[in-house]
Design an enzyme around this catalytic site. Structure first.
Site, PDB file in Angstrom:
ATOM      1  N   LYS A  22       0.835  -1.208   0.000  1.00 19.51           N
ATOM      2  CA  LYS A  22       0.000   0.000   0.000  1.00 19.51           C
ATOM      3  C   LYS A  22       0.873   1.263   0.000  1.00 19.51           C
ATOM      4  O   LYS A  22       0.633   2.184  -0.780  1.00 19.51           O
ATOM      5  CB  LYS A  22      -0.917  -0.037   1.235  1.00 19.51           C
ATOM      6  CG  LYS A  22      -1.841   1.143   1.377  1.00 19.51           C
ATOM      7  CD  LYS A  22      -3.123   0.765   2.103  1.00 19.51           C
ATOM      8  CE  LYS A  22      -2.956   0.537   3.599  1.00 19.51           C
ATOM      9  NZ  LYS A  22      -2.865   1.801   4.355  1.00 19.51           N
ATOM     10  N   ARG A  27       2.833   5.959  -3.275  1.00 16.48           N
ATOM     11  CA  ARG A  27       3.967   6.787  -3.690  1.00 16.48           C
ATOM     12  C   ARG A  27       4.213   6.689  -5.184  1.00 16.48           C
ATOM     13  O   ARG A  27       4.580   7.682  -5.834  1.00 16.48           O
ATOM     14  CB  ARG A  27       5.221   6.384  -2.892  1.00 16.48           C
ATOM     15  CG  ARG A  27       5.143   6.838  -1.411  1.00 16.48           C
ATOM     16  CD  ARG A  27       6.122   6.084  -0.549  1.00 16.48           C
ATOM     17  NE  ARG A  27       6.247   6.589   0.814  1.00 16.48           N
ATOM     18  CZ  ARG A  27       5.399   6.340   1.815  1.00 16.48           C
ATOM     19  NH1 ARG A  27       4.315   5.593   1.603  1.00 16.48           N
ATOM     20  NH2 ARG A  27       5.610   6.836   3.028  1.00 16.48           N
ATOM     21  N   GLY A  95      -4.931   7.704   5.497  1.00 18.20           N
ATOM     22  CA  GLY A  95      -4.080   8.664   6.202  1.00 18.20           C
ATOM     23  C   GLY A  95      -2.820   8.978   5.405  1.00 18.20           C
ATOM     24  O   GLY A  95      -2.353  10.116   5.372  1.00 18.20           O
ATOM     25  N   ARG A 123      -8.603  11.886  12.554  1.00 22.62           N
ATOM     26  CA  ARG A 123      -7.173  11.619  12.793  1.00 22.62           C
ATOM     27  C   ARG A 123      -6.337  12.901  12.830  1.00 22.62           C
ATOM     28  O   ARG A 123      -6.669  13.890  12.182  1.00 22.62           O
ATOM     29  CB  ARG A 123      -6.664  10.616  11.747  1.00 22.62           C
ATOM     30  CG  ARG A 123      -7.381   9.278  11.929  1.00 22.62           C
ATOM     31  CD  ARG A 123      -6.916   8.245  10.953  1.00 22.62           C
ATOM     32  NE  ARG A 123      -5.523   7.888  11.165  1.00 22.62           N
ATOM     33  CZ  ARG A 123      -4.827   7.117  10.343  1.00 22.62           C
ATOM     34  NH1 ARG A 123      -5.396   6.631   9.250  1.00 22.62           N
ATOM     35  NH2 ARG A 123      -3.579   6.824  10.603  1.00 22.62           N
ATOM     36  N   SER A 167       7.234   8.955  12.397  1.00 27.32           N
ATOM     37  CA  SER A 167       6.179   8.817  11.399  1.00 27.32           C
ATOM     38  C   SER A 167       6.733   8.960   9.990  1.00 27.32           C
ATOM     39  O   SER A 167       7.262  10.013   9.615  1.00 27.32           O
ATOM     40  CB  SER A 167       5.100   9.882  11.629  1.00 27.32           C
ATOM     41  OG  SER A 167       4.272   9.969  10.492  1.00 27.32           O
ATOM     42  N   GLN A 169       4.878   9.028   7.429  1.00 26.89           N
ATOM     43  CA  GLN A 169       3.980   9.925   6.690  1.00 26.89           C
ATOM     44  C   GLN A 169       4.412  11.379   6.868  1.00 26.89           C
ATOM     45  O   GLN A 169       4.445  12.145   5.898  1.00 26.89           O
ATOM     46  CB  GLN A 169       2.541   9.725   7.164  1.00 26.89           C
ATOM     47  CG  GLN A 169       2.008   8.344   6.814  1.00 26.89           C
ATOM     48  CD  GLN A 169       0.592   8.113   7.318  1.00 26.89           C
ATOM     49  OE1 GLN A 169       0.023   8.945   8.002  1.00 26.89           O
ATOM     50  NE2 GLN A 169       0.043   6.970   6.966  1.00 26.89           N
ATOM     51  N   ASP A 315       1.959  -1.378  11.699  1.00 24.24           N
ATOM     52  CA  ASP A 315       0.643  -1.786  11.183  1.00 24.24           C
ATOM     53  C   ASP A 315       0.326  -3.251  11.478  1.00 24.24           C
ATOM     54  O   ASP A 315      -0.756  -3.735  11.159  1.00 24.24           O
ATOM     55  CB  ASP A 315       0.580  -1.560   9.665  1.00 24.24           C
ATOM     56  CG  ASP A 315       0.597  -0.080   9.324  1.00 24.24           C
ATOM     57  OD1 ASP A 315       0.241   0.748  10.187  1.00 24.24           O
ATOM     58  OD2 ASP A 315       0.975   0.259   8.183  1.00 24.24           O
ATOM     59  N   LYS A 342      -4.498   5.309  14.725  1.00 28.10           N
ATOM     60  CA  LYS A 342      -4.564   4.664  13.409  1.00 28.10           C
ATOM     61  C   LYS A 342      -6.016   4.692  12.918  1.00 28.10           C
ATOM     62  O   LYS A 342      -6.814   5.476  13.400  1.00 28.10           O
ATOM     63  CB  LYS A 342      -4.002   3.243  13.497  1.00 28.10           C
ATOM     64  CG  LYS A 342      -2.511   3.216  13.803  1.00 28.10           C
ATOM     65  CD  LYS A 342      -1.716   3.880  12.701  1.00 28.10           C
ATOM     66  CE  LYS A 342      -0.227   3.931  12.998  1.00 28.10           C
ATOM     67  NZ  LYS A 342       0.503   4.709  11.997  1.00 28.10           N
ATOM     68  N   ARG A 346      -6.363   1.320  17.927  1.00 27.66           N
ATOM     69  CA  ARG A 346      -6.151  -0.135  17.807  1.00 27.66           C
ATOM     70  C   ARG A 346      -5.859  -0.802  19.144  1.00 27.66           C
ATOM     71  O   ARG A 346      -5.988  -2.028  19.247  1.00 27.66           O
ATOM     72  CB  ARG A 346      -5.034  -0.430  16.800  1.00 27.66           C
ATOM     73  CG  ARG A 346      -5.516  -0.203  15.381  1.00 27.66           C
ATOM     74  CD  ARG A 346      -4.543  -0.636  14.321  1.00 27.66           C
ATOM     75  NE  ARG A 346      -5.167  -0.499  13.020  1.00 27.66           N
ATOM     76  CZ  ARG A 346      -4.528  -0.313  11.877  1.00 27.66           C
ATOM     77  NH1 ARG A 346      -3.212  -0.234  11.870  1.00 27.66           N
ATOM     78  NH2 ARG A 346      -5.196  -0.215  10.747  1.00 27.66           N
TER      79      ARG A 346
HETATM   80  C1  S3P Z   1       2.684   4.723   6.282  1.00 26.46           C
HETATM   81  C2  S3P Z   1       3.239   5.048   7.495  1.00 26.46           C
HETATM   82  C3  S3P Z   1       2.697   4.595   8.790  1.00 26.46           C
HETATM   83  C4  S3P Z   1       1.733   3.434   8.626  1.00 26.46           C
HETATM   84  C5  S3P Z   1       0.768   3.666   7.492  1.00 26.46           C
HETATM   85  C6  S3P Z   1       1.506   3.839   6.186  1.00 26.46           C
HETATM   86  C7  S3P Z   1       3.293   5.244   5.053  1.00 26.46           C
HETATM   87  O1  S3P Z   1       2.008   5.671   9.398  1.00 26.46           O
HETATM   88  O2  S3P Z   1       1.020   3.219   9.820  1.00 26.46           O
HETATM   89  O3  S3P Z   1      -0.137   2.586   7.374  1.00 26.46           O
HETATM   90  O4  S3P Z   1       2.956   4.760   3.950  1.00 26.46           O
HETATM   91  O5  S3P Z   1       4.131   6.155   5.136  1.00 26.46           O
HETATM   92  P1  S3P Z   1       2.780   6.755  10.326  1.00 26.46           P
HETATM   93  O6  S3P Z   1       3.727   7.477   9.498  1.00 26.46           O
HETATM   94  O7  S3P Z   1       1.674   7.642  10.838  1.00 26.46           O
HETATM   95  O8  S3P Z   1       3.401   5.969  11.423  1.00 26.46           O
END
Ligand code: S3P
Length: 433
Positions: A22, A27, A95, A123, A167, A169, A315, A342, A346
């Site tokens: 995913k 990306r 997210g 979130r 993180s 993200q 995850d 999340k 969770r």
């Molecule tokens: C992800 C980063 C993680 C993960 C999410 C996917 C990503 O989140 O939990 O399912 O693709 O960069 P966080 O960056 O909030 O930890």
């Protein structure tokens, strides 16, 4: 809404190939959109989350074709070629899409507004907005949450940002904005997080330096399109890893799994419990390492999970908690407060489900203590959280009665076809609309 009724199953047998990763699929489409040239993606995850990203890049004026299953062709418009969307951009349950788009859109000359589904609207988004503002972005959240409103045309300045939370993200949002900033942008991570952004940007010809948790991007004149082969998602494989540990009758194989070392915490955690996992056929899938994973049935023992593994398995905790419930003795997870923000909280949703199955546990602010033991059947509300739903489907391999899992439609965000695939190797899942 949808639900599953999962009857106790005698065991797991055979092999599976899980859908594409995913994180990498998001990306590939996003970076392909702002590259110069055509990006051909194979193994793309056709889950709702990544389809939200695809819809959003189309709304930004990028032509995307889908010639066949898992195949996507992105006709990149270059770093400065995106156009203003006609309306709000809906990120659905994703997210990752929302936070990465915050970074990308903060650098555009037009305004945008990001919304999502009920879960995503709850979130936290300030974690990405704060560093982007420090770069000069004009970005507003709504009490810290979506809708996120971005006012375009703000010149961005490169920064050095010490991230308070581990993180990927947030790191990625800042690096994406950094592509457009004056000067270099550096993110310092408090712990190692997934590095797909860094690897893919390098593959698109961008200078990214990463060492000891310090990542720097040098703004390029352009990104250059490159083909992306997406490996299978270890986060989806995790359900079968646990299923095989607790319920395989013979060696079970999961093929073509991405084993990037920033994602393999679950393998280490299960190995600590005594799982018999073997990585075979190591190879590369573009910038990412891939292997097949063979799992032999083993008796699992409770463990104290080292906190350094938490971001590397962030995850996978729903699946891991089910393994802990089936292990001998006690398992303790701490330092995992991120699980509370999340797709659902969770810690709370897994605790409630474990309760329904008669598993003794103690909720902590930052984790769970679980006592392994027998599992009974029961009804579980997944609260629309895909990974909670799939984790409890796996628990049926050890439960002495049927497990009813409510609100399962979101399984399609990350793992379309899960019920059929799990059914093909022995789970007795009945899917109800
Ligand atoms: C992800 C980063 C993680 C993960 C999410 C996917 C990503 O989140 O939990 O399912 O693709 O960069 P966080 O960056 O909030 O930890």
């Amino acid at each position: 809404m949808g639900s599953y009724r999962v009857a106790p199953a005698p065991g797991l047998a055979g092999e599976v190939t899980v859908p594409g990763d995913k994180s990498i699929s998001h990306r590939a489409v996003m970076f392909g959109a702002i590259a110069r040239g055509t990006t051909r993606v194979t193994g793309f995850l056709e889950g709702e989350d990544c389809l939200s990203t695809m819809r959003a890049v189309r709304e930004l004026g990028v032509r995307v074709e889908r010639p066949g299953p898992g195949e996507v062709i992105v006709h990149g418009v270059g770093l400065r070629g995106l156009g203003a969307p006609a309306g709000t951009l809906d990120m659905g349950n994703a997210g990752t899409a929302m936070r990465l788009f915050m970074g990308l859109l903060a650098a555009q000359p037009f305004d945008s507004v990001l919304v999502g589904d009920e879960s995503l609207m709850r979130r936290p988004m300030e974690r990405a907005a704060t560093p982007l503002r420090a770069m000069g972005a004009r970005i507003a959240t709504t009490d810290g949450r979506p809708p996120v409103r971005i006012t375009g045309g703000a010149p961005l300045q490169g920064i050095r940002y010490e991230m308070p939370v581990a993180s990927a993200q947030v790191k990625s949002a800042v690096l994406l904005a950094g592509l457009y900033a004056a000067g270099e942008t550096t993110v310092v991570e408090p712990a190692v997080t997934r590095d797909h952004t860094e690897r893919m940007l390098q593959g698109f010809g961008c200078e990214v330096r990463a060492r000891n948790g310090v990542v720097t991007v040098v703004p390029p004149a352009e990104l250059h399109a490159a083909d992306v082969a997406v490996p299978g998602d270890i986060s989806s494989a995790a359900f079968f890893l646990v299923a095989a540990c607790i319920g395989a009758r013979e060696p079970f194989t999961i093929r073509n799994v991405g084993v990037n070392p920033t994602r393999t915490g679950i393998l280490e955690m299960l190995a600590l419990m005594g799982a018999d996992l073997r990585l075979i056929n190591h190879r590369s899938c573009g910038a990412e390492p891939v292997a097949d994973i063979e799992v032999r049935p083993a008796r699992l023992r409770g463990v104290r999970v080292p906190e350094r593994l938490v971001p590397l398995a962030i995850d996978e905790f729903p699946a891991f908690f089910v393994a802990a419930a089936c292990a001998e003795g006690e398992t303790l997870v701490t330092g995992a407060e991120e699980l509370r923000v999340k797709e659902s909280d969770r810690i709370a949703s897994m605790a409630r489900g474990l309760e329904a199955l008669g598993v003794r546990h103690e909720v902590r602010p930052d984790g769970l203590r679980i006592e392994g033991g027998p599992l009974r059947g029961g009804t579980i509300d997944s609260r629309g959280d895909h990974r909670v739903a799939m984790a409890f489907a796996v628990a049926s391999l050890r439960a002495d009665g049927p497990i009813e899992i409510l609100d399962t439609a979101n399984v399609a965000t990350s793992f379309p076809g899960f019920a059929a695939l799990a059914g093909s190797v022995g789970l007795r899942i009945e899917e109800r609309a």
